[in-house]
Design a protein around this motif. Structure first.
Motif, short mmCIF file in Angstrom:
data_model
loop_
_atom_site.label_atom_id
_atom_site.label_comp_id
_atom_site.label_asym_id
_atom_site.label_seq_id
_atom_site.Cartn_x
_atom_site.Cartn_y
_atom_site.Cartn_z
N GLY A 9 0.80 -1.21 0.00
CA GLY A 9 0.00 0.00 0.00
C GLY A 9 0.84 1.26 0.00
N GLY A 10 1.88 1.32 0.82
CA GLY A 10 2.73 2.50 0.87
C GLY A 10 3.44 2.75 -0.44
N ALA A 11 3.99 1.68 -1.01
CA ALA A 11 4.68 1.82 -2.29
C ALA A 11 3.70 2.23 -3.39
CB ALA A 11 5.38 0.51 -2.66
N ASP A 12 2.50 1.67 -3.36
CA ASP A 12 1.49 2.02 -4.36
C ASP A 12 1.09 3.49 -4.24
OD1 ASP A 12 1.54 -0.54 -5.39
OD2 ASP A 12 -0.24 -1.20 -4.27
N CYS A 13 0.87 3.94 -3.02
CA CYS A 13 0.52 5.34 -2.80
C CYS A 13 1.63 6.26 -3.31
CB CYS A 13 0.29 5.62 -1.31
SG CYS A 13 -1.17 4.83 -0.61
#
Length: 184
Positions: free
Chosen positions: A5-9
């Motif tokens: 999720g963090g990388a995607d954001c």
């Protein structure tokens, strides 16, 4: 989910979607500030450093390379750790006492007991040597696996396992001694 999720954001932010950075703030700001506070012992300064960490992401706009197996959270916490250590080298603010930083009130008895235990754990963490405190915080509050902790702290995985084991023993001794003091 959080790992990706963090990388995607962040990737969305790099593509021009400002909500990606807002989601990163929502995901990590609170825990990042608490992590930084473990170093600088000044909550206001920790908040300032936390904002600066996100400003680094905003300013650099450097693609995150997750091919090395590290989570985005690890990358973010590594930046935070470096900024906190730099702030310690150049102190410029007064350190607030623990009781000023962590005051809390509660009406419900169950919530009060939970907060008292959290307070005891926080105070016990404050009594631990820095290496133990750092490793235990990353493991139990940030739920990072030892491999990620090694990346954040620049230690070998074996060192992380040793510090975790010794830190748990030290933490147990502190909490046991405090419980005995309360009873006696």
């Amino acid at each position: 989910m959080e790992r990706d999720g963090g990388a995607d954001c962040y990737r969305r932010f790099l593509r021009g979607d400002k909500s990606g950075l807002e989601e990163l703030l929502a995901l990590y700001k609170r825990t990042l500030v608490l992590f930084i506070d473990g170093y600088v012992r000044d909550f206001a300064l920790a908040e300032d450093i936390g904002v600066d960490v996100f400003f680094v992401l905003y300013r650099r706009k450097k693609p995150f390379d997750d091919t090395r197996g590290a989570a985005f959270k690890t990358y973010l916490f590594k930046i935070a750790r470096n900024k906190a250590l730099n702030a310690l080298k150049h102190p410029s603010r007064r350190v607030l006492p623990l009781d000023e930083r962590l005051r809390a009130e509660s009406d419900a008895e169950g919530e009060l007991l939970k907060k008292e235990r959290a307070w005891a754990v926080r105070e016990a963490m404050e009594k631990l040597p820095g290496d133990y405190r750092e490793i235990l915080y990353l493991r139990y509050f940030e739920e990072l696996p030892p491999e990620e902790i090694a990346r954040v702290t620049g230690r070998r995985k074996k060192q992380v396992y040793n510090l975790l084991a010794r830190g748990r023993v030290a933490m147990k001794e502190i909490l046991t001694a405090e419980d005995a003091d309360d009873e006696g």
